[in-house]
Motif scaffolding. Structure first.
Motif, mmCIF file in Angstrom:
data_model
loop_
_atom_site.group_PDB
_atom_site.id
_atom_site.type_symbol
_atom_site.label_atom_id
_atom_site.label_comp_id
_atom_site.label_asym_id
_atom_site.label_seq_id
_atom_site.Cartn_x
_atom_site.Cartn_y
_atom_site.Cartn_z
ATOM 1 N N GLU A 85 8.867 23.134 -29.630
ATOM 2 C CA GLU A 85 10.214 22.553 -29.613
ATOM 3 C C GLU A 85 10.123 21.160 -30.223
ATOM 4 N N VAL A 86 11.139 20.778 -30.990
ATOM 5 C CA VAL A 86 11.134 19.477 -31.648
ATOM 6 C C VAL A 86 12.432 18.738 -31.336
ATOM 7 N N GLU A 87 12.296 17.482 -30.939
ATOM 8 C CA GLU A 87 13.446 16.598 -30.723
ATOM 9 C C GLU A 87 13.321 15.432 -31.686
ATOM 10 N N TYR A 99 3.868 24.393 -25.632
ATOM 11 C CA TYR A 99 3.542 24.916 -24.310
ATOM 12 C C TYR A 99 3.309 26.410 -24.372
ATOM 13 N N LYS A 100 2.580 26.911 -23.401
ATOM 14 C CA LYS A 100 2.336 28.346 -23.271
ATOM 15 C C LYS A 100 2.965 28.775 -21.949
ATOM 16 N N HIS A 106 2.844 21.370 -20.522
ATOM 17 C CA HIS A 106 3.074 21.167 -21.941
ATOM 18 C C HIS A 106 2.252 19.997 -22.486
ATOM 19 N N ARG A 107 2.262 19.879 -23.799
ATOM 20 C CA ARG A 107 1.655 18.736 -24.474
ATOM 21 C C ARG A 107 2.691 18.214 -25.459
ATOM 22 N N LYS A 108 2.878 16.913 -25.455
ATOM 23 C CA LYS A 108 3.836 16.287 -26.372
ATOM 24 C C LYS A 108 3.102 15.335 -27.282
#
Length: 117
Positions: A85-87, A99-100, A106-108
Motif C-alpha cells: 500500500e502506498v500513501e 505486510y503479509k 507490517h513494515r513501512k
C-alpha cells in the motif's frame, strides 16, 4: 473544468528513491494500475534485498481516492509475496507499507521523489 478523473492518482508516477538513496524505482501506470520497476540498484540494495535492475518490484496498485492499495510486492531475495500500500503525505514523499496477512504486522519505509535530471 476538463480535468481528467485519474489525475490525482497519476501523482504517483515518477522516480522514487529508497531511504538509503542508492537504489530507486520508476512508478508508472498501465491499464489503470500502478507498477514499480527497479530503475537503479546500489551494492546495498543488491546485497540486502536482492534488487535487480528493470525487475518489477510492485504490481497492481489501485488508487481509491486516498491511497494506492491492493498491490503485491514480490521480495526479490526471498520470493515472498507481500501486500503493498502506498500513501503520499506530501508531493515529494511516499510511505510504502508492506505486510503479509494482517496489516498489524507490517513494515513501512519512506521513499523520496527524485528530481528530474
Amino acid at each position: 473544468m476538463g480535468a481528467r478523473a485519474d489525475q490525482p492518482a497519476d501523482r504517483l508516477i515518477g522516480r522514487w528513491q529508497f531511504p538509503s538513496k542508492g537504489s530507486s524505482v520508476d512508478i508508472y501506470q498501465q491499464g489503470g494500475l500502478y507498477f514499480a520497476r527497479v530503475a537503479k540498484v546500489d551494492q546495498a540494495g543488491e546485497r540486502n534485498f536482492g534488487l535487480v535492475k528493470d525487475s518489477i518490484l510492485i504490481r497492481n496498485l489501485r488508487y481509491d481516492g486516498e491511497v494506492w492499495s491492493g498491490g503485491r510486492l514480490i521480495h526479490p531475495k526471498t520470493g515472498m509475496s507481500l501486500s503493498a500500500e502506498v500513501e503520499m503525505p506530501r508531493p515529494d514523499a511516499i510511505t510504502v507499507t508492506i505486510y503479509k496477512g494482517i496489516k498489524l504486522l507490517h513494515r513501512k519505509f519512506i521513499m523520496t521523489r527524485q528530481a528530474k535530471q
